[in-house]
Each structure stands twice: as structure tokens, then as C-alpha cells.
Design an enzyme around this catalytic site. Sequence first.
Site, mmCIF file in Angstrom:
data_model
loop_
_atom_site.group_PDB
_atom_site.id
_atom_site.type_symbol
_atom_site.label_atom_id
_atom_site.label_comp_id
_atom_site.label_asym_id
_atom_site.label_seq_id
_atom_site.Cartn_x
_atom_site.Cartn_y
_atom_site.Cartn_z
ATOM 1 N N GLY A 182 0.956 -1.067 -0.010
ATOM 2 C CA GLY A 182 -0.150 0.559 0.499
ATOM 3 C C GLY A 182 0.525 1.021 0.371
ATOM 4 O O GLY A 182 1.745 1.669 0.843
ATOM 5 N N ASN A 212 -5.892 2.175 9.173
ATOM 6 C CA ASN A 212 -6.686 2.872 10.104
ATOM 7 C C ASN A 212 -7.715 1.535 10.600
ATOM 8 O O ASN A 212 -8.895 1.777 9.876
ATOM 9 C CB ASN A 212 -7.443 3.424 9.949
ATOM 10 C CG ASN A 212 -6.898 5.524 10.455
ATOM 11 O OD1 ASN A 212 -5.862 5.099 10.880
ATOM 12 N ND2 ASN A 212 -7.395 6.197 10.014
ATOM 13 N N LYS A 251 -4.863 4.582 18.579
ATOM 14 C CA LYS A 251 -5.091 5.418 17.388
ATOM 15 C C LYS A 251 -6.880 5.895 17.020
ATOM 16 O O LYS A 251 -6.955 6.794 16.762
ATOM 17 C CB LYS A 251 -4.291 4.861 16.042
ATOM 18 C CG LYS A 251 -4.918 5.489 14.620
ATOM 19 C CD LYS A 251 -3.981 7.002 14.889
ATOM 20 C CE LYS A 251 -4.085 7.749 13.712
ATOM 21 N NZ LYS A 251 -5.431 7.812 12.599
ATOM 22 N N GLU A 299 -9.071 14.103 17.714
ATOM 23 C CA GLU A 299 -8.971 15.136 16.662
ATOM 24 C C GLU A 299 -10.373 15.666 16.396
ATOM 25 O O GLU A 299 -10.177 16.730 15.670
ATOM 26 C CB GLU A 299 -8.188 13.900 15.671
ATOM 27 C CG GLU A 299 -7.822 15.026 14.323
ATOM 28 C CD GLU A 299 -7.184 14.091 13.273
ATOM 29 O OE1 GLU A 299 -8.492 14.365 12.564
ATOM 30 O OE2 GLU A 299 -6.626 13.628 13.755
#
Length: 354
Positions: free
Chosen positions: A49, A128, A206, A213
Site C-alpha cells: 500500500g 486505520n 489511534k 482530533e
Amino acid sequence: MEHPGAGRPVTAAPGGEGLPLRGEALRTDARPDDAQPTMERTMQMGLVGLGKMGGNMRERLRQAGHTVVGFDTDPGLSDAANLTAMVEQIDSTPRVVWIMVPDTVVDTVIDELAGVLGKGDVIIDGGNSRWIHDGPRAERLANQGIEYLDCGVSGGVWGITQGYALMVGGDESTVAKVQPIFDSLKPAGEFGFVHAGEHGAGHFAKMVHNGIEYAIMQAYAEGWELLEAAGHVRSVRETFNSWREGSVIKSWLLDLAVNALNEDEHLDRLKGYAEDSGEGRWTVEAALDLAVPVPNISNALFARFASRQDEAPAMKMIAAMRNQFGGHTVRDVDAAPEHVESAPGEEPAHPSEQ
């Protein structure tokens, strides 16, 4: 077998050249100043990737002295024709493969890699991915003697020069095997890396990072909209700019907001529409499962949903900041609907709000 590529690597954030961020001007065309040029142990590895994140990570690792064989469905980015050929080019042990692909295809990639890797080799999922999948993946691979780590990665398109924040889950002995890789990807200095805990802890950390965020970005966006509405504030851009030093709300996200305002002072070119990467949803779901109140994160997520029904001015700033740190595509006010890149909740390339 074909795996979805993640777009081409980005070596500089959109419009970000020359803007002082994190206390210094960025140099996007040179070797990362904080990468570690001399290491006790360099490694050979594969990287699957090579999009906005993966392509830049490959470059940062190479500049730190590691040998990286990359694979992507875009032949122009790949160093190997397929996953088997990529693994065959790794002639040191343990063979390490880092994957940076959407969560929807992680298991497909892992299963194919498991067919060509062996005992003691290591797979690191740096995308993710949803944390609940990490334990089963680790157990499945352990039955074949293959070790597994989950690693949340933050840093977006700036990580190539600034370094990446890394949150790792898995066994301590496996982390130690690949520590030189983490040391090269993280920023120089004391911070930027944590062995967060057992399998799933890295991706969980995360996920929560991205939830935080969401809330911070929403606060900046609402403040920006309020300032824009106040006719007696002569320059909203310069007001934001003044907060970058001496203020208790200064941050890198604030720097990026200023960068966006420097490019389009009133964000007139953007639609008030913001996507979500999925991690905000997972954060809220985890909070529900654990009975932990997260009203600010929840409200920030729902505000994005609302922007897709009735355009919200604050979402211009959210869209602008997402574009600045992650290269996420924005909707231009003049763009025809059929030219928009993704449906709500989807990301066209790597689904990371890193």
C-alpha cells in the site's frame, strides 16, 4: 490477486511549502532532518500500500538506511509484481511486512501473505483498522508461527519530514524485533512512540486519538465561524495566526488552519461538507460499550453528518484542515455532484485520518 491501491504518495502537504509548522519551516524536498541516519540495525522489509501514507513511509525508511520492497496495485509505484514476488526479495530474517491498506481488505492481504511467510516472520498492520479484529488476526497468524502487531499511525502527509506518531499493540518480544523500523518512522527525541499494550491496543489508541482530533477540529471550526460572523473582527485569519504563539490553544492543527486561510482567506472555494474516516464512529461505539460519556467527540461526529444534509459554514474549516494534514479531497463550490470522489463515510484512497 489485486488489492486496492491507495493513490499516489504525497511528499508535501497541499499548499504547505514554506509555512512554519511545529516551530520550524518544513523542507519537503530533502532528507528528513529528524530521521536517524546511523542505526545499530537496519532491516529489510516489505510494505503493502504505497498511497499518501505508505509511499512517504517507504521513502522515510529508505532514507534511514532500511531496504524497503513496496507493493501496490499501481505498477508505477510497486517494486514487485505481486505479494509473493515482494516477499521473495526480502532475504533477511525475520521477514517483516508492513501493510497500509483499507480495513476492508486487510484480512485478504494478511491471508495471502501468510501463505508465503513462515515461522518467526512479522506482519504489522499500520492502517486505520478496527481494533476488535486484531486479536483474531494475531491468533490466526500465531497458529502458523507468524507474529503480528497492530500499529496506529498519525502524521498524515507531513510524516515524511516530521516523523510519525506510532501506537503499537502486541507482544513485547515482537516489538523488539522490529524496533529499528519504529525508531526510524517516529520523530527524533523522546516522544512519538508507545507500546500501548496487547493486540488491539495500538489501533484502539489511534481510534481514540482520531476521536479527540474530531473534537479539537470542531472547536476551531466553530470559533472560526463565529469570528467570521462578527463584523467588527477585521481579520479572522490574522486572529487565528496570532494564536500560534503564546496562546493556550496553540497546536499543529491551528497551524494547518492558518495555512488553509492563507490559501483561501474566507474559505469561499470550499463547500461546507465534511466526510468522516470511520474512526470517529468507532470511538463513539466504543464509548457506548464502555459507558464512557464522550459528548464533545459525539457532537463533532454528528456535526459532520449534519453537514451532508444542510451545508454548515464551520464544515468549510473542517474540510480545509483535513485536506491540510491528510490530503483528503475537498468539495469545491463549483464542482458538479457527479465529480465528488466518495460517498458519506467512505474514503477514496487510504481511509486514514492520520
